[in-house]
Each structure stands twice: as C-alpha cells, then as structure tokens.
Design an enzyme around this catalytic site. Structure first.
Site, mmCIF file in Angstrom:
data_model
loop_
_atom_site.group_PDB
_atom_site.id
_atom_site.type_symbol
_atom_site.label_atom_id
_atom_site.label_comp_id
_atom_site.label_asym_id
_atom_site.label_seq_id
_atom_site.Cartn_x
_atom_site.Cartn_y
_atom_site.Cartn_z
ATOM 1 N N SER A 12 20.032 -153.266 17.056
ATOM 2 C CA SER A 12 19.053 -154.033 17.812
ATOM 3 C C SER A 12 18.297 -153.144 18.797
ATOM 4 C CB SER A 12 19.764 -155.136 18.586
ATOM 5 O OG SER A 12 20.624 -154.544 19.549
ATOM 6 N N CYS A 75 25.600 -151.747 14.418
ATOM 7 C CA CYS A 75 25.530 -152.848 15.381
ATOM 8 C C CYS A 75 26.660 -153.808 15.034
ATOM 9 C CB CYS A 75 24.182 -153.553 15.223
ATOM 10 S SG CYS A 75 24.008 -155.065 16.190
ATOM 11 N N ASN A 76 27.506 -154.085 16.007
ATOM 12 C CA ASN A 76 28.643 -154.990 15.751
ATOM 13 C C ASN A 76 28.165 -156.408 15.488
ATOM 14 O OD1 ASN A 76 31.480 -153.578 16.583
ATOM 15 N ND2 ASN A 76 29.768 -152.685 17.691
ATOM 16 N N GLU A 154 19.931 -150.522 27.922
ATOM 17 C CA GLU A 154 18.530 -150.554 27.473
ATOM 18 C C GLU A 154 17.550 -150.302 28.620
ATOM 19 O OE1 GLU A 154 17.084 -150.726 24.472
ATOM 20 O OE2 GLU A 154 18.950 -150.912 23.339
ATOM 21 N N CYS A 186 30.665 -153.108 20.806
ATOM 22 C CA CYS A 186 29.208 -153.135 20.802
ATOM 23 C C CYS A 186 28.790 -151.675 20.869
ATOM 24 C CB CYS A 186 28.673 -153.907 22.003
ATOM 25 S SG CYS A 186 26.888 -153.737 22.226
HETATM 26 N N1 DGL Z 1 24.426 -152.894 19.776
HETATM 27 C C1 DGL Z 1 24.710 -154.199 19.386
HETATM 28 C C2 DGL Z 1 26.124 -154.447 18.963
HETATM 29 O O1 DGL Z 1 26.799 -153.515 18.600
HETATM 30 C C3 DGL Z 1 23.995 -155.395 19.897
HETATM 31 C C4 DGL Z 1 23.515 -155.518 21.286
HETATM 32 C C5 DGL Z 1 22.579 -156.707 21.380
HETATM 33 O O2 DGL Z 1 21.454 -156.583 20.894
HETATM 34 O O3 DGL Z 1 22.955 -157.765 21.886
HETATM 35 O O4 DGL Z 1 26.581 -155.545 18.919
#
Ligand code: DGL
Length: 280
Positions: A12, A75-76, A154, A186
């Site tokens: 994301s 991305c998780n 971010e 995450c």
């Molecule tokens: N980096 C993302 C993850 O691993 C998502 C962060 C997000 O956009 O809420 O879940």
C-alpha cells in the site's frame, strides 16, 4: 517465462520497501520492480473487496507491462485479504508474507506466548492466529492493531521522539502479557523496530515477516527454475508510487541507502482502476 525477467513487489505504500531491502541483500542478482499504492493507502481499514481489487490492479500492471516472473505481496493486509485469489488467478507464482512470519514466530517462541501487531484488516482476518494455531496448537496469541504506526512511517516521522513515545505508550500492554516473541505483522513496522524493541523489552524477539519471506522467494526461484541467469544492476530496479514520487523517494532513499539515485516514478490510477505509467 524468461528467467531474467524482474520480480514484482507490491504494498500500500513505503512499508514494502522493508521486503525489497531484504530481497536486495539476499538475491542481489535479481531485478526488482516495486509498487507502493500510496495514493490509496492505508489498506488496513479498507474493505476486503477494495484490498483485493487494488492488489489485482497492481499485479496486472506488473504482469502486463513489466513481464514479472514472480509476484511478492509485500503487505500483510493484502496477503490476508487477497493472497489465495491471486494465487488462483494469476499465471505466475505469488508469495505472501504471513505464512513465513508465522513459522518464524513459532520457531522463536519458548513460552508459546506470541504478540502480533498489524493493521486493522490483518487483525480482523485472524490470519496470524490461524496460521500459528495450525503449526502449534499450544500457542497463545495477543493481537493489537496499530494503524498509527503506518501513518508515522508514511509521514516520514519514524526517527522522531514523538514516534518513540507513541510506540512506547501503545505497546505497554505486551509487558503484562509476558510474550517472548512479537510479530511485526505489517511491513511498515520494521522501520520502527528500535522503538518497538525499547517498548516491549530487548528480551522479546521481533519477527520481521518480510525478512522471513525473502527465504521463501529464494527457494521458489530455485524450485521453479526461475533464478536470473544474468547479474542485474541496481540501476535496473524501478520504484512506482501512485502518489508523489519526490515524497516517496525521501523515505525509499533513507531506508534503502542506495549507492546511486533510485528510479522513482509516478504510476497513475486511471478510471475504474487500471494503472498506467505516464512519462513525466
Ligand atoms: N504495509 C501494510 C501491511 O503490511 C499495510 C499498511 C496499510 O496500508 O494499512 O499490512
């Protein structure tokens, strides 16, 4: 499929760069093309349908325009929501970050008490507790969603004192629960790992799901005879963002510390959601 084609990675936003960094270290001969969908982040609070649709859009761009040979969902949240669909429908191998993180956490724990910090979407999906229970029935998990940590990263505040204080306040609970392992569920969170360690105590093992995933990527390349025959140069890597490339470049350069300037490009989301790179 040409072995010298790139590996695609999607997230994301900038979080997936934590996976890119590990991949560059471990399989440096490969070429990497990354998309951070910064315009539509965070994915954590988005509906399952939205996350599936956005992840397919990124995957389709990388397959159709960039001929990737393998896709990593760095991305998780997108892994929890969309991995099985992508694996069923795409013509290339697709690797997520959750299974590897769960296996590593199970190896790391001695007391079977494992904490998980992730986005709201990943927590709601129960992907980590389910994966962990399948490996070890005795494991007890404590999940906490930490959307604010994503925003800290971010907004490029992850070195700040305020970030340290927020992390300490949010993670105080885990001391009471006596966990010995904490999953950074995450991909944004490894950028905060020193503050996270301070908050939960240095005896708690942190599991970086991205780091663990890179071993799976390497093994998949070997098993499927997909390793690159040539040594790609880092100048061939491309970083797309759907928002401001200059802003993205600051975080990417800080985190990846590249020897040469990164090739950061703006990827435009058009109409109903296909993606197009327009030379600017
Ligand atoms: N980096 C993302 C993850 O691993 C998502 C962060 C997000 O956009 O809420 O879940």
């Amino acid at each position: 499929m040409n072995n010298n084609n790139p590996i695609g990675l999607v997230d994301s936003g900038a979080g997936g760069l934590t996976v890119v960094k590990q991949a560059i270290n471990r399989i440096p001969n490969e070429q990497f093309i990354f998309i951070g969908d910064t315009q539509r982040m965070p994915y954590g609070p988005k509906s399952v349908e939205e996350v599936i649709s956005y992840t397919f859009q990124m995957a389709n761009f990388l397959i159709e325009q960039k001929n990737i040979k393998l896709l990593v969902i760095a991305c998780n949240t997108a892994t929890a929501r969309a991995l099985d669909k992508l694996q069923q429908q795409l013509p290339i191998p697709v690797i997520g970050v959750i299974q590897a993180g769960a296996v590593a956490a199970q190896h790391a724990t001695k007391n079977h008490l494992i904490g998980i910090i992730a986005t709201e979407g990943t927590v709601q999906s129960n992907a980590y507790p389910n994966a962990l229970k399948q490996i070890d029935i005795n494991v007890e998990t404590f999940q906490q969603s930490e959307p604010e940590f994503v925003q800290i990263v971010e907004s490029n505040q992850y070195h700040s004192l305020t970030a340290k204080q927020i992390v300490a306040a949010h993670l105080a609970n885990f001391k009471v629960q006596k966990i010995d392992t904490l999953v950074l569920g995450c991909t944004h969170f490894p950028l905060l790992s020193s503050f996270i360690k301070d908050a939960v105590g240095h005896h708690v093992k942190l599991v970086d799901s991205g780091f663990e995933t890179v071993q799976i990527i390497e093994q998949t390349l070997i098993d499927q005879n997909l390793s690159s025959f040539v040594k790609h140069d880092r100048s061939e890597d491309i970083f797309y963002t759907t928002a401001d490339p200059d802003r993205f470049d600051v975080i990417a350069t800080d985190w990846l510390a590249p020897e040469m300037p990164l090739d950061v490009r703006h990827l435009k989301i058009i109409g109903s959601g296909s993606m197009q790179y327009l030379q600017e």
